[in-house]
Design a protein around this motif. Structure first.
Motif: not given
Length: 234
Positions: A178-205
């Motif tokens: 699990l890698l948390s970041s706001h540097l999205v382009e960096e994460m695009e090159a390494i991750a195969d799944k993504a979890v999006f959290i907004r204001k403490g809530q899970l909004v998409d996986q």
């Protein structure tokens, strides 16, 4: 292997994490995304067993996270957590004493890759060098779950390539990363799944390959869809 069920964390009147239910399976690298203050770090600290949820639960291998599960979960926080008198060698010996799965030989190899030496004092390291030291000592464990909070912060472009390669080397079918970041382009090159959290809530996986093939958009595109109106940087 690692999941949270309706997990909530409040600090006084502020809700940092709000009813998050999410599951992470072995064999994948997950990008945990969201702007600063979205709840990523708080969720990770609960998953690592460092702070207790206000309600809900975190499970590792079907059992509540506790001191025993820390033997299998390697967590890297954003904050420096070494004593100022320590050298990089002291940091390695400290981890060697605490974690049975820690390999000093692997740690030494990772230090060399990060262009760090064992005699460097932690108190004299720049923020970028400290970030590389934390990554080296965390990934020198042979853990089942790795959680790296903002691993690319303060790291120059060339060093990011080394870190990315090191993370990929740790990934296999038996491990969760699990890698948390706001540097999205960096994460695009390494991750195969993504979890999006907004204001403490899970909004998409999402599965990133599905996102690209079925919707024709990238992880950065989906990030902009979710957070763009807030003025967050993608």
């Amino acid at each position: 292997m690692l999941e949270s069920r309706s997990i909530t964390k409040k600090f006084g009147s502020k809700t940092a994490v709000d009813q998050v239910t999410v599951r992470f399976e072995p064999g994948h690298i997950y990008a945990v995304l969201g702007p600063n203050g979205s709840g990523k770090t708080t969720w990770m600290k609960m998953a690592a067993g460092l702070i207790k949820p206000t309600s809900g639960e975190v499970l590792f291998d079907g059992k509540p996270v506790n001191i025993e599960s820390r033997k299998h979960i390697a967590y890297m926080s954003t904050e420096p957590y070494f004593y100022t008198w320590m050298t990089a060698r002291d940091v390695g010996r400290y981890y060697e004493d605490f974690f049975e799965d820690f390999s000093y030989a692997t740690y030494k190899r990772l230090l060399e890759r990060m262009e760090l030496t064992e005699d460097m004092k932690t108190s004299a390291l720049s923020s970028g060098m400290m970030a590389k030291l934390k990554i080296a000592v965390t990934l020198a464990r042979d853990a089942m779950v790795y959680m790296l909070d903002e691993p690319f912060n303060g790291i120059d472009l060339l060093a990011r390539d080394e870190i990315r390669q090191t993370i990929l080397e740790r990934a296999d079918e038996s491990k969760v990363l699990l890698l948390s970041s706001h540097l999205v382009e960096e994460m695009e090159a390494i991750a195969d799944k993504a979890v999006f959290i907004r204001k403490g809530q899970l909004v998409d996986q999402v599965d990133l390959e599905q996102l690209r093939t079925e919707k024709g958009i990238s992880m950065a595109d989906r990030y902009r869809e979710i957070y763009g109106h807030e003025g967050a940087q993608a």
